[in-house]
Structures are given as C-alpha cells and as structure tokens.
Write a protein that holds these residues in place. Sequence first.
Motif, PDB file in Angstrom:
ATOM      1  N   VAL A   8      38.237  44.593  54.806  1.00 49.13           N
ATOM      2  CA  VAL A   8      38.937  43.673  53.904  1.00 49.13           C
ATOM      3  C   VAL A   8      38.439  43.864  52.477  1.00 49.13           C
ATOM      4  CG1 VAL A   8      39.592  41.268  53.504  1.00 49.13           C
ATOM      5  CG2 VAL A   8      39.048  42.033  55.820  1.00 49.13           C
ATOM      6  N   TYR A   9      39.363  43.937  51.550  1.00 50.65           N
ATOM      7  CA  TYR A   9      39.055  44.123  50.131  1.00 50.65           C
ATOM      8  C   TYR A   9      38.434  42.852  49.549  1.00 50.65           C
ATOM      9  CZ  TYR A   9      39.870  45.098  45.162  1.00 50.65           C
ATOM     10  OH  TYR A   9      39.724  45.296  43.817  1.00 50.65           O
ATOM     11  N   ASP A  10      37.420  43.020  48.733  1.00 48.01           N
ATOM     12  CA  ASP A  10      36.734  41.906  48.083  1.00 48.01           C
ATOM     13  C   ASP A  10      37.493  41.515  46.819  1.00 48.01           C
ATOM     14  OD1 ASP A  10      35.039  40.225  46.679  1.00 48.01           O
ATOM     15  OD2 ASP A  10      33.245  41.457  46.982  1.00 48.01           O
ATOM     16  N   VAL A  56      34.790  36.353  47.765  1.00 48.67           N
ATOM     17  CA  VAL A  56      36.090  35.855  48.216  1.00 48.67           C
ATOM     18  C   VAL A  56      36.902  37.001  48.814  1.00 48.67           C
ATOM     19  CG1 VAL A  56      38.208  34.663  47.534  1.00 48.67           C
ATOM     20  CG2 VAL A  56      36.055  34.160  46.347  1.00 48.67           C
ATOM     21  N   TYR A  57      37.355  36.810  50.060  1.00 52.76           N
ATOM     22  CA  TYR A  57      38.086  37.881  50.741  1.00 52.76           C
ATOM     23  C   TYR A  57      39.541  37.529  51.064  1.00 52.76           C
ATOM     24  CZ  TYR A  57      33.730  40.445  51.165  1.00 52.76           C
ATOM     25  OH  TYR A  57      32.579  41.136  50.870  1.00 52.76           O
ATOM     26  N   ILE A  96      43.706  41.540  51.480  1.00 56.01           N
ATOM     27  CA  ILE A  96      44.120  42.904  51.165  1.00 56.01           C
ATOM     28  C   ILE A  96      43.291  43.874  51.997  1.00 56.01           C
ATOM     29  CG2 ILE A  96      44.287  44.654  49.338  1.00 56.01           C
ATOM     30  CD1 ILE A  96      44.483  42.358  47.318  1.00 56.01           C
ATOM     31  N   SER A  97      43.929  44.892  52.527  1.00 58.81           N
ATOM     32  CA  SER A  97      43.215  45.928  53.267  1.00 58.81           C
ATOM     33  C   SER A  97      42.285  46.694  52.333  1.00 58.81           C
ATOM     34  CB  SER A  97      44.209  46.904  53.899  1.00 58.81           C
ATOM     35  OG  SER A  97      43.548  48.071  54.363  1.00 58.81           O
ATOM     36  N   ALA A  98      41.074  46.963  52.801  1.00 58.34           N
ATOM     37  CA  ALA A  98      40.128  47.745  52.010  1.00 58.34           C
ATOM     38  C   ALA A  98      40.626  49.166  51.793  1.00 58.34           C
ATOM     39  CB  ALA A  98      38.763  47.771  52.699  1.00 58.34           C
ATOM     40  N   LYS A  99      41.563  49.602  52.627  1.00 51.86           N
ATOM     41  CA  LYS A  99      42.093  50.956  52.509  1.00 51.86           C
ATOM     42  C   LYS A  99      43.384  51.015  51.703  1.00 51.86           C
ATOM     43  CE  LYS A  99      40.080  53.166  56.580  1.00 51.86           C
ATOM     44  NZ  LYS A  99      39.473  54.248  55.788  1.00 51.86           N
TER      45      LYS A  99
END
Length: 432
Positions: A117-119, A148-149, A324-327
């Motif tokens: 998960v995107y920070d 915050v994620y 948001i996806s970390a990828k």
Amino acid sequence: MKRILALVLCVCIACPFLLTACGNQSGDSGKTADGKKVELQISCWGIETDPNSKIIKEAVDLFNKRNTLNAVAKVTFTEQEQYKTKIAAEMAANEVPDVFNTWAAGFLKPFVKAGKVYDLTDKLNADTEWKNRYVPGVYSSLEFDGRVYALPTTQTVACLFYNKDIFKKYNLSEPKTYDDLKNIIKVLNENGITPFALGNKAPWVGAMYSELIANRVGGTEPYNKVYEGTGTWEDPSFIEAGKIMQELVDMKAFPEGFNALDNDPAQADFKAGKCGMLVMGSWAIQQLYDDMKDSLGVCKFPEITGGKGNADTWLGQPDQSFAISAKSKAVDAAAEFIKTISDPEIQNKLVEAGNLVATNVTPDPDKVNPVAREVGELLSDMKELFVFYDVGLGATIGNEYNNTIQAITAGQSVEESFKALQKFTEQNREED
C-alpha cells in the motif's frame, strides 16, 4: 480497537454534516512516454445501482473532467463479500488496482506490513486544503506508525431501525433496555410480525448484534484486551452475549431459517412491514427511506440492566476508504482521485443520500435525509465508538468471530465456541 483510538474516533464521527465547512513514493505524473492517457483502475465494493456507487461514478466523471494529469479513471464494483476475497487474491498476486477500497485497522494492516500500500502521508501534508477537509481524527484507524495509508469517504454506525407504523399500532416505544426489547419481541410475535429482520447467511450481519450486546454487558474493556492480546474471548461478557443471542433465537426474534437467508431479502421484508426492527449500518439509511419514508424510525441500541456499557457507545468505523497500490504507475493521478472523492461537491451528494461523511461540509438542510439528520443528533451524545470486530481484528480472526456467532445462533455451545475462538486467535494473531 485500542481505547485511545475509539475515543478519538468518537469525537470525529458525531454529527459530521452539522459541522462547518512508507512505501514507494513515486512522483509519476500519470503520463505515458508517448503522451497517451494513463488508465487509472479503481476497484470498489458494492453494486453499481446502489446510491453510493452512483455517486462514486459521478466522482469518476468529475475526475475525468477536471484532472490535468493526462489520466482517465475507470471503476469496477464487486459485491462486498466477494470483494474481500478478490482484493486478498489481488494482493497475493501483486495485481492490485491503482486505487482500491479498503476497510480500516486490522483489515488494512497486513497489506501495509507487506509493503503493498502506498504511503499517502507526504502528499496529504503537502496539500493543506485537502488535509483540512477531513474531520479531525477521522482517519486515525487508517494510520500505522504515524503514516496515513488510506482516506475515508464516509463514516458508519450501526443503528436500530424500526417501523414507526407497526410500533404505533401496537403501542410500542423505542427500547431503552433489554427488558423493553424483550417485551417488543413478545408483542410482535403475538401479532404475527417477525421482530427483527435478519439475513445471516453472510455472518457479519448477526455479528453486529452480538458486538453491541457484548459491549452493553461488559463495556469496551473486554474487546480492547482481546485486541491488545491481554484478554481472551472467554471473558464473561462474551459468554453472556452468546447466551443472549441464543435467548433471542429461542424467543423467535429472528425469521425462520435466518442463518441461510441473505441480507437483501431480509431487508426487503423489513421495508415491506413484515418485520418490526432491523439492526444495520447507517449506509442503509437512504435505501430504507426510499421505500419507507416517514414510517422509518431509528434509535440507539438499548442498554442491559446491570451491564457496564451504555447506549451512547456506538459500533462503527470510517467507511469506504480508498488506498493506492504501492505498485501503481500513476500515484499522482490516484491521489488526485481520492482528493476528488473528498471534494465538497461529492461529499454533499453523499450527505443528501443519507450518509455520515468524513469531511466538514455544510449541505442544504432541506436536502439532508431526515433519518440521517436524526442519527447525527443521536450521535451528539456519543461517549465512545468501537470498531466492527472483523475490521479491528482483521479478516482472519474477525471472520472467525463472525462464524462463531453464527454457530452459536445455530445452537452450538457458547462456552465451547468461544474456547475454540480463543485457540484460533492465539494461533493466528500476527505480531506487531
């Protein structure tokens, strides 16, 4: 949830529509090398025809119209229980959509720990106008180690809805105590009306009843101790709650075959006047009101005489949060979409559809759903909020709790059920 989190959330959720107005930190703008528009994939739970789903589609349209990031958003919806399985499979396969719905706390935590998960922290802090839209503390259960994620779209509390026409016909009043509730159940059964509409095929529905009852019996401390690993499911408050659930079954408080009944037809029976009461999240307000209008009543879940809990402690959560996806290859565009969901234009539409929102907005009072307004007024006396168990504890332990309550209502031993749940919890608890 830990008590401090519950106390923070209780401040943020009360009457939100009455208020005035570290992962991969990519800086990708969303543009492809050849200048073509990037497709932003958004995954949500729900059915496309649901009121909130329609508003999310309006947010997608607004994003596509306004954004200057050369991105076009496309949204897909999946029924809630199927969505849980889908997102878990996508996480395991590293095929997570750019933007995805998530629940808070224990549901999101393992995905964050796995780096999936995107920070959002830096983007949120860099955009004061966006950050200041949110009710203070509203995303506390979406933070881990101060980062915050995800950010919520709405907030939810579990309400006791009732049919005013039925109550008036049989001279019934809103229940203040469990004894009052038992009397209502008795009167409704005597007159051929099913007391509660309950479709418990997906057992999270019945679990809400037990969570409220356990809280009224023992207050918030027993659950807090389970969450922190210092207490067990064999605490007397959980045992008593299980026995009360069985008592309700014996009293015929629920429809025949309720454990094999889906939630939607159960709610349809409530709207049709076949059942007198319904325990459901505030997300259902607009759908219920559309069919019932002024016959729809709402009140606090009653207290249990001698119990440590009180009616001003509510079950709920920040709801329909977006992460948001970390990828993701288009994090700027993804963040801009989440900001669009928080735009007053979208948030006011959610308020008018009967939601308790996550931001400070000032809607037209004449457009606010009257039942939602009443819930807001009830929340003004809130002392504390505790989170749905399957959110706070995460999918593995939380779903096992739901299944345990379903088994108890089917007649399984209360003591043995919670003993087995405690063993399961110890075997599956993740270390912080």
